[in-house]
Every structure is written in C-alpha cells, then in structure tokens.
Design an enzyme around this catalytic site. Structure first.
Site, PDB file in Angstrom:
ATOM      1  N   HIS A 104       1.102  -1.231  -0.250  1.00 32.39           N
ATOM      2  CA  HIS A 104       0.141   0.023   0.284  1.00 32.39           C
ATOM      3  C   HIS A 104       0.605   1.163  -0.094  1.00 32.39           C
ATOM      4  O   HIS A 104       1.540   1.777   1.210  1.00 32.39           O
ATOM      5  CB  HIS A 104      -0.965  -0.453   1.033  1.00 32.39           C
ATOM      6  CG  HIS A 104      -1.817   1.176   1.030  1.00 32.39           C
ATOM      7  ND1 HIS A 104      -3.000   1.063   1.932  1.00 32.39           N
ATOM      8  CD2 HIS A 104      -2.031   2.077   1.091  1.00 32.39           C
ATOM      9  CE1 HIS A 104      -3.388   1.995   1.590  1.00 32.39           C
ATOM     10  NE2 HIS A 104      -3.172   2.560   1.477  1.00 32.39           N
ATOM     11  N   GLU A 156     -10.907   2.724   6.029  1.00 26.58           N
ATOM     12  CA  GLU A 156     -10.099   4.290   6.710  1.00 26.58           C
ATOM     13  C   GLU A 156     -10.853   5.508   7.642  1.00 26.58           C
ATOM     14  O   GLU A 156     -10.832   5.065   8.597  1.00 26.58           O
ATOM     15  CB  GLU A 156      -9.563   4.543   5.598  1.00 26.58           C
ATOM     16  CG  GLU A 156      -8.250   6.080   5.724  1.00 26.58           C
ATOM     17  CD  GLU A 156      -7.718   6.862   5.042  1.00 26.58           C
ATOM     18  OE1 GLU A 156      -8.173   7.048   3.132  1.00 26.58           O
ATOM     19  OE2 GLU A 156      -6.709   7.416   4.679  1.00 26.58           O
ATOM     20  N   ASP A 208       1.645   7.319   2.109  1.00 24.91           N
ATOM     21  CA  ASP A 208       1.980   8.261   0.996  1.00 24.91           C
ATOM     22  C   ASP A 208       3.009   9.012   1.924  1.00 24.91           C
ATOM     23  O   ASP A 208       3.176   9.696   2.971  1.00 24.91           O
ATOM     24  CB  ASP A 208       1.032   9.368   0.868  1.00 24.91           C
ATOM     25  CG  ASP A 208      -0.266   8.914   0.307  1.00 24.91           C
ATOM     26  OD1 ASP A 208       0.028   8.491  -0.981  1.00 24.91           O
ATOM     27  OD2 ASP A 208      -1.232   8.709   1.556  1.00 24.91           O
TER      28      ASP A 208
HETATM   29  N1  ADE Z   1      -5.043   9.037  -2.236  1.00 23.62           N
HETATM   30  C1  ADE Z   1      -3.355   8.550  -1.498  1.00 23.62           C
HETATM   31  N2  ADE Z   1      -3.616   8.441  -0.065  1.00 23.62           N
HETATM   32  C2  ADE Z   1      -4.784   8.034  -0.148  1.00 23.62           C
HETATM   33  C3  ADE Z   1      -5.177   7.578   1.323  1.00 23.62           C
HETATM   34  N3  ADE Z   1      -5.097   7.581   2.456  1.00 23.62           N
HETATM   35  N4  ADE Z   1      -6.629   7.522   1.252  1.00 23.62           N
HETATM   36  C4  ADE Z   1      -7.543   7.682   0.114  1.00 23.62           C
HETATM   37  N5  ADE Z   1      -6.777   7.906  -0.736  1.00 23.62           N
HETATM   38  C5  ADE Z   1      -5.503   8.063  -1.000  1.00 23.62           C
HETATM   39 ZN    ZN Z   2      -3.919   4.570  -0.043  1.00 22.40          ZN
END
Ligand code: ADE
Ligand code: ZN
Length: 335
Positions: free
Chosen positions: A14, A197, A276
């Site tokens: 991820h 999330e 990220d």
């Molecule tokens: N795009 C990049 N990071 C993300 C995340 N944590 N949740 C949803 N979309 C994303």
């Molecule tokens: Zn993500």
C-alpha cells in the site's frame, strides 16, 4: 529494533507512488517543467504537511502531483521510491498510481504508464525488487469517468496487476463503482479497495461483495463490526494498514491509540505499509518502527507482519515461498 526491522525482507502493498514525491524532487521536476509551486522552499513544503483529515491531505497531495507531466517524471518518481525501498529490504512492492490525477490535466495515460513501467523493469534488474502496478480510480469522480480510465488502461493490461479505489472515502461508497469493477474483473484484473479508513464498516462489506476486493486497504474501522471481523478472518482477507498515515490523518489521535495490535489479536491478516511516505513522515521501516515502539510489538510480531506482507502479495506461491524462507533465515540470524 531499528536494525532488525530494516534487515527483515518485506513486501509493501500500500504505497501511492504520487505520495512518495519528496519535496526535493518536487522542486527539481517543477523547475525543469516550468511549473510554479506555491512554496518558496523545501522547508516551507514540509511545514505545510499538517493535516486534520483525509481531505486536507488530498488537497495538498493533488496540488503536488501537478509537477508530474512527462514520462521521465514518472520514471524518476518511481525510481526514487525503489531506491529507498531497497535500502529498507523491501523485496516486493505493489504500487498504486492515480492516472486520473494526471490525465485530468492533459497528461497522456501512456506517459504515466510508460514511465512507471520502465522503473518497475529497472527495479527488478538493478535492485532485485519485484514490483507490480495497481491502477487506482479516484472515487470522488464519476463512475462514467472511471470507466473511461479503465478503457484507457486496457492496452496496457499486462503491466497492471489490479485495480483499486482511493481518494475521498466518505460519501463515495464502493457501490458507486460496482459496474466498473465488474468490467475490470471480466478483463482479468484483480481488485482491491480503500475502505474503512474514514468510512464505516459497511464500505468494507461493499468492497468485498460488490467489488470483489481481494484485499482491503486500511480497513481499520472493521473492529466496530464483530460479524465483519469474523468474516474477514474466516476468508483471510488481508488488510493493508498504514500506521503513520492513520495518525497524520487523525484516524487515531496518536500511535499508542492505534488498533493494529487488536487487529492482529482478532486473527486478521494485517500488513504494515507507508501509504504516502513523503507526506506522512516515513517509509515502510519507519511505519514498523513507530508501531513497534508505541504498541510494544515484539520481534515475533514484526516477523508475523512481514510474513503477512508476502502471504497477502499478488505473487505466485513458489515466489512467496522463496521470500518467506529468506525472511525466516534473516529472523533466525537475530535470535
Ligand atoms: N490517496 C493517497 N493516499 C490516500 C489515502 N490514505 N486514502 C485515500 N486516498 C488516498
Ligand atoms: Zn492509501
């Protein structure tokens, strides 16, 4: 602990490649493309990375991605990630990319996929990392727009292992994309989806039932629904959990509050990932370390997380066995 975490072979499942754009590279690419950034320095960029929720991050993340325009930009971006991944003993990486973030600005799909694919090939040859690309659809856009992107991807079918779903979760349930994912599966793509999330457990159910998701990205809110947890355990659906991301985007108020340990104790196939890394303060090893320190994870648990990362990978069983054996050998050396 730090040394141990770095040394163990692992997979990352991820990681958004656009989310690995470090400010230094953002400035370098902006300069060569003549793009003006709303920041004067790398330090100013980093200071701007204070987020209150997912959307506050996405606004800055999409703005940063505007510098990416040419095939070489996508190559350089992915290559920089692979070099960092190699230094952390990532042996396999499944990488999200968001083509709509680029095609919406007039960048050809071919520039995105050709640059990324060239880096994937070089990563295998020069770094010994096996990598796969996962095309993520932006869920804040329409199902029609997403279908157009799926069709653009079909000529590159062999370079893309799966399709996924990311961007603003709440208000954009998986059901919105059921038809697109049906088509994607008919075309032979595996499927994954960000769910649970910020969104409710119901979105995780929809991702399984309506999108055929083989893994759930994040999924941390599943614990609110014991019947769903039982199902995820019984069906061995992996969760790609991203601890630093969850704290930065305030899904949990601090790392000690993160539910990773409860997820493991429930019997779920939990993996640790960076999401990220340029925006959230660390790559995959930093995620293992932050979780290990705050939640007092022992070495056996860290090995379990790394094992899960290979088990949950979209790799043939024989390749998984090789990587699991390497992991066992490295872990043994430390005991
Ligand atoms: N795009 C990049 N990071 C993300 C995340 N944590 N949740 C949803 N979309 C994303
Ligand atoms: Zn993500």
């Amino acid at each position: 602990m730090e040394q141990f975490i770095n040394a163990i072979p692992k997979a990352e499942l991820h990681i958004h490649i656009e989310g690995s754009l470090e400010p230094e590279l953002m400035f370098a690419i902006a300069a060569r493309n003549g793009v003006e950034l709303p920041y004067r320095s790398v330090e100013e960029v980093r200071r701007a990375y204070e987020f209150t929720n997912l959307q506050s991050f996405l606004d800055i993340y999409y703005a940063g991605a505007r510098v990416l325009q040419r095939e070489d930009d996508f190559y350089d971006l992915a290559w920089a990630y692979f070099e960092r991944a190699r230094a952390q003993n990532v042996r396999h990486a499944e990488i999200f990319f968001d083509p709509q973030t680029h095609t919406g600005r007039g960048v050809p799909f071919s520039a995105v996929i050709n640059g990324l694919h060239r880096a994937v090939t070089d990563a295998r040859v020069r770094l010994g990392i096996s990598a796969r690309l996962i095309l993520c659809f932006l869920r804040h856009l329409s199902a029609d727009a997403v279908m157009v992107t799926l069709r653009e991807a079909l000529p590159y079918r062999e370079r893309i292992v799966a399709v996924g779903l990311d961007s603003s979760e709440v208000g954009h349930p998986p059901e919105k994309f059921a038809a697109v994912f049906d088509t994607a599966r008919q075309e032979g793509f595996l499927t994954v989806a960000h769910a649970g999330e910020e969104g409710p457990p119901e979105y995780i159910r929809q991702a399984l039932d309506l999108l055929g998701a083989a893994r759930i990205d994040h999924g941390v809110r599943c614990l609110e629904d014991p019947a769903l947890v039982a199902r995820l355990v019984a069906e061995e659906v992996p969760l790609t959990v991203c601890p630093l991301s969850n704290v930065k985007l305030r899904v949990f108020s601090n790392m000690a509050q993160h539910n990773l340990k409860q997820l493991l104790e429930a019997g779920l196939v939990v993996t640790v990932n960076s999401d990220d890394p340029a925006y959230f303060g660390g790559y995959v090893s930093e995620n293992y370390l932050a979780a290990a320190q705050a939640l007092h994870l022992d070495r056996a648990t860290l090995v379990r997380l790394a094992e899960n990362s290979f088990r949950a990978a979209f790799l043939p069983e024989d390749e998984k066995s090789v990587l699991l054996a390497e992991l066992a050998a490295v872990a043994d050396k430390f005991s």
